[in-house]
Each structure stands twice: as C-alpha cells, then as structure tokens.
Motif scaffolding. Structure first.
Motif, short mmCIF file in Angstrom:
data_model
loop_
_atom_site.label_atom_id
_atom_site.label_comp_id
_atom_site.label_asym_id
_atom_site.label_seq_id
_atom_site.Cartn_x
_atom_site.Cartn_y
_atom_site.Cartn_z
N THR A 1 0.83 -1.20 0.00
CA THR A 1 0.00 0.00 0.00
C THR A 1 0.87 1.25 0.00
O THR A 1 0.59 2.22 -0.72
CB THR A 1 -0.94 0.00 1.22
N LYS B 1 2.14 1.72 -3.42
CA LYS B 1 1.15 2.30 -4.32
C LYS B 1 1.10 3.82 -4.16
O LYS B 1 1.03 4.55 -5.16
CB LYS B 1 -0.23 1.70 -4.04
N MET B 2 1.14 4.30 -2.93
CA MET B 2 1.12 5.74 -2.70
C MET B 2 2.37 6.40 -3.29
O MET B 2 2.32 7.51 -3.81
CB MET B 2 1.01 6.03 -1.21
N THR C 1 -7.62 4.32 -9.22
CA THR C 1 -7.57 2.98 -9.79
C THR C 1 -6.28 2.78 -10.58
O THR C 1 -5.88 1.65 -10.83
CB THR C 1 -8.76 2.73 -10.75
N GLN D 1 -12.34 11.27 0.28
CA GLN D 1 -11.28 10.92 -0.65
C GLN D 1 -11.51 9.56 -1.29
O GLN D 1 -11.73 8.57 -0.59
CB GLN D 1 -9.92 10.88 0.06
N ASN D 2 -11.50 9.55 -2.62
CA ASN D 2 -11.54 8.28 -3.34
C ASN D 2 -10.10 7.79 -3.53
O ASN D 2 -9.16 8.53 -3.30
CB ASN D 2 -12.24 8.47 -4.69
N THR D 3 -9.94 6.55 -3.95
CA THR D 3 -8.60 6.05 -4.22
C THR D 3 -8.42 5.89 -5.73
O THR D 3 -9.38 5.60 -6.44
CB THR D 3 -8.35 4.70 -3.53
N ASN E 1 -10.38 -1.60 -4.82
CA ASN E 1 -10.10 -0.18 -4.62
C ASN E 1 -11.24 0.44 -3.81
O ASN E 1 -12.35 0.60 -4.32
CB ASN E 1 -9.96 0.54 -5.96
N LYS E 2 -10.98 0.78 -2.58
CA LYS E 2 -11.99 1.36 -1.70
C LYS E 2 -11.65 2.82 -1.40
O LYS E 2 -10.51 3.25 -1.53
CB LYS E 2 -12.05 0.57 -0.37
N ARG E 3 -12.64 3.57 -1.00
CA ARG E 3 -12.43 4.96 -0.64
C ARG E 3 -11.48 5.06 0.55
O ARG E 3 -11.53 4.24 1.48
CB ARG E 3 -13.75 5.64 -0.28
N LEU E 4 -10.62 6.07 0.54
CA LEU E 4 -9.72 6.28 1.67
C LEU E 4 -10.51 6.77 2.87
O LEU E 4 -10.23 6.41 4.01
CB LEU E 4 -8.64 7.29 1.29
#
Length: 333
Positions: free
Chosen positions: A52, A55-56, A104, A100-102, A93-96
């Motif tokens: 994770t 990914k960020m 894709t 905030q969305n995450t 992919n879930k909302r943070l």
C-alpha cells in the motif's frame, strides 16, 4: 405559472431539487449497484501495508502518467496479460475516507508498457531496483526517467543494508555503495504485487479481438513449437538482453554460456522453472521465471532452442518430451 418564473426562490429551489434527483438517479444509485455487483475475484489478494505504501509512492512519483494498468480486449494487449481486464479486477479499490476516493491507476497513456501483470512478467527484485536506479542499465532504449533519490549512496555497507546490483558504468562514483532505501523496497513490492488474478471457473474470459496469426518457431526441425524468440523477448530479454549478452555486474550473458551450450538439460530446465543463485555475488539472483509465468513444456523447449541456436550458439535442440519429463520430476519434488 409566470409567478413561478418570477419568484427566484421557487425557481432555484426547484432547480436544486431537480439536480439532486438527477444526481441520485444517474450517479449515486448506479454506483451503489456497481459496488454490489462487482466484488473482488476470489483469486485476488488484498495489498499488505508495504504494498500500500508502494502504491502511494507510485502515485507520488507520477508513474501513472506513463504506465497504464488495464489490458484492453485487443490482441495487441495480450503481451500484458492472459485476458482482458474486467471491472472486478478493480473491486478492491476502496475509498480512503468519506471525502477521498482512491486512484484505480488505470491510466490513459502508454509511454511505457502496461503494468497490469508486471509482477508476473518481471519477477526479479534485482531487475526492478536496477531499472529504478537507471532504466538504461537494463533497457538501453528506455526513455523512462531515473529515480536515484530512491537509493542511498554509502562508503561502506551497514549490516542490514541491501546493495543494489548496478552495473559499474552507470554509477556516479565507482567507490560508493548503492543501498536500497525503504521507499524503493515499498515501490518494488507494489510492482511485484501487480499480477492478473485467474478467473474463477464460473466466469468465462473475454476473447481478444483482432487476433494476429500465431507465429511458429523457424528453428531447425522443431517448427511445431511456439515462437521461441517472442517468448524469450517476453520472459527473458529484459535481464539477459535481446543480444544474449546480459548486463555486466547484474545479469549473466547467455551467449557462449556453458549451461546453455551444455548437455545437462535437467539443470537448464530447473533454472528456468525454479530460478538460480549460483552466480552470486557477481550477478543477481534469477527468479523462478517458468513457474511464475506458468510456462508450458513446449514454451520452455522453444525458449531453450532459441537460446541454443542464437548469438553464435550452436547446440543441439531439445524436444518437448525431454522438457516435459524434467518438469514432471521438478513438480514431484
């Protein structure tokens, strides 16, 4: 009726209500329905904390500007995955949070190759670290920027340090040690996580469109085999190079190599299927390419025959039966 249009309060209230109803019908309800329908594939895995963070970092470094993560249903995309992407591939992919969305990270442009299945296509840790430090070290024609700030230069290694296998010609200082930072480890962990999950048996994969005619090997008498050169380019050339000369200090050459030219086919097939670390520390560890990519016996045989007949190599070819027998022994161990 005219009173309605002359009364700004009624007019704006009605417009706002109409907008909210349309938003509910067109956006919110379909989105909730999609969340209900599209569930993660049972064969997919959730990311770890390390992945994770990677990914960020992938987002922070702007990698999505040049790399997509979507396999289109056209045959030219088959090099990036075994099947076209489907909505369920992105269901994890879930909302943070509420606001905030995450991302894709499907992307819109392929300046670089698609990364949907990069963890399977290129499973070598050392290759990824070398590629991040300087892409030209492993892909001479690459236009990707280098990311040297993800590494630490030191005069000497500490006990817990992991040194990157960087060819000498790409080092700024010949006396410095290049240490892999935690950011680099996180980013590579995320890249290795990117593997296209198999579809459950209940879901039929979509067909690739506009299929090209399948090429067969033109080497010797084994013309019924797949195209060994194409398989080599897909699975091996990023490390060993299309010229078979490897990368000095990182990946060994196959041109003139004793394993490639030798008669020990058991060792040859075992290296392809299970990987090899017999040349450390001079060269990086080879991952289990054949097992990771689920290569079949005819594909392994095609790759071996290509390597044994290319770049001036001139060894006898192997048969699918030989390779299959060795793969059966490996599987039983």
């Amino acid at each position: 009726m005219m009173d309605f249009f002359n009364d700004h309060k009624k007019l704006y209230s009605a417009s706002l209500l109409f907008f909210l109803v349309l938003t509910l019908i067109i956006c919110i309800l379909p989105a909730l329905d999609n969340q209900r329908i599209y569930q993660p594939l049972s064969t997919s895995k959730a990311m770890t904390e390390t992945e994770t963070r990677g990914k960020m970092l992938f987002i922070k470094e702007g990698c999505v500007a040049c790399h997509t993560q979507q396999v289109r249903n056209v045959d030219m995309d088959q090099v990036f995955g075994s099947r076209p992407s489907i909505a369920s591939d992105y269901a994890r992919n879930k909302r943070l949070n509420l606001f905030q969305n995450t991302a894709t990270l499907m992307g819109t442009e392929r300046t670089g190759p698609d990364l949907t299945n990069i963890g399977q296509r290129q499973s070598s840790l050392d290759w990824h670290y070398t590629h991040l430090y300087n892409p030209r070290a492993v892909v001479p024609q690459s236009i990707m920027p280098a990311y040297p700030w993800l590494f630490i230069e030191k005069d000497a290694l500490d006990p817990n340090d992991v040194e990157a296998k960087i060819p000498t010609e790409f080092l700024k200082s010949k006396t410095k040690k290049i240490v892999i930072s935690q950011d680099a480890k996180d980013l590579v962990a995320y890249l290795l996580f990117l593997k296209q999950p198999d579809l459950p048996k209940s879901i039929a994969p979509k067909e690739f469109l506009y299929k090209q005619k399948e090429r067969k090997s033109e080497t010797g008498s084994k013309s019924n085999l797949p195209d060994g050169e194409a398989l080599f380019i897909t699975h091996c050339a990023t490390c060993h190079q299309a010229s078979g000369e490897g990368v000095l200090g990182a990946f060994p050459p196959l041109k003139g190599d004793q394993v490639v030219l030798g008669n020990n086919i058991d060792l040859y097939v075992t290296i392809i299927m299970n990987g090899y670390n017999g040349l450390a520390p001079a060269y990086a560890e080879m991952p289990a390419v054949g097992t990771t990519a689920n290569l079949k016996a005819e594909e392994v045989a095609a790759i071996i025959n290509h390597e044994r007949k290319s770049w001036g190599n001139n060894a006898s070819e192997v048969t699918v039966e030989e390779v299959q027998n060795i793969m059966d022994k490996i599987e039983k161990k």
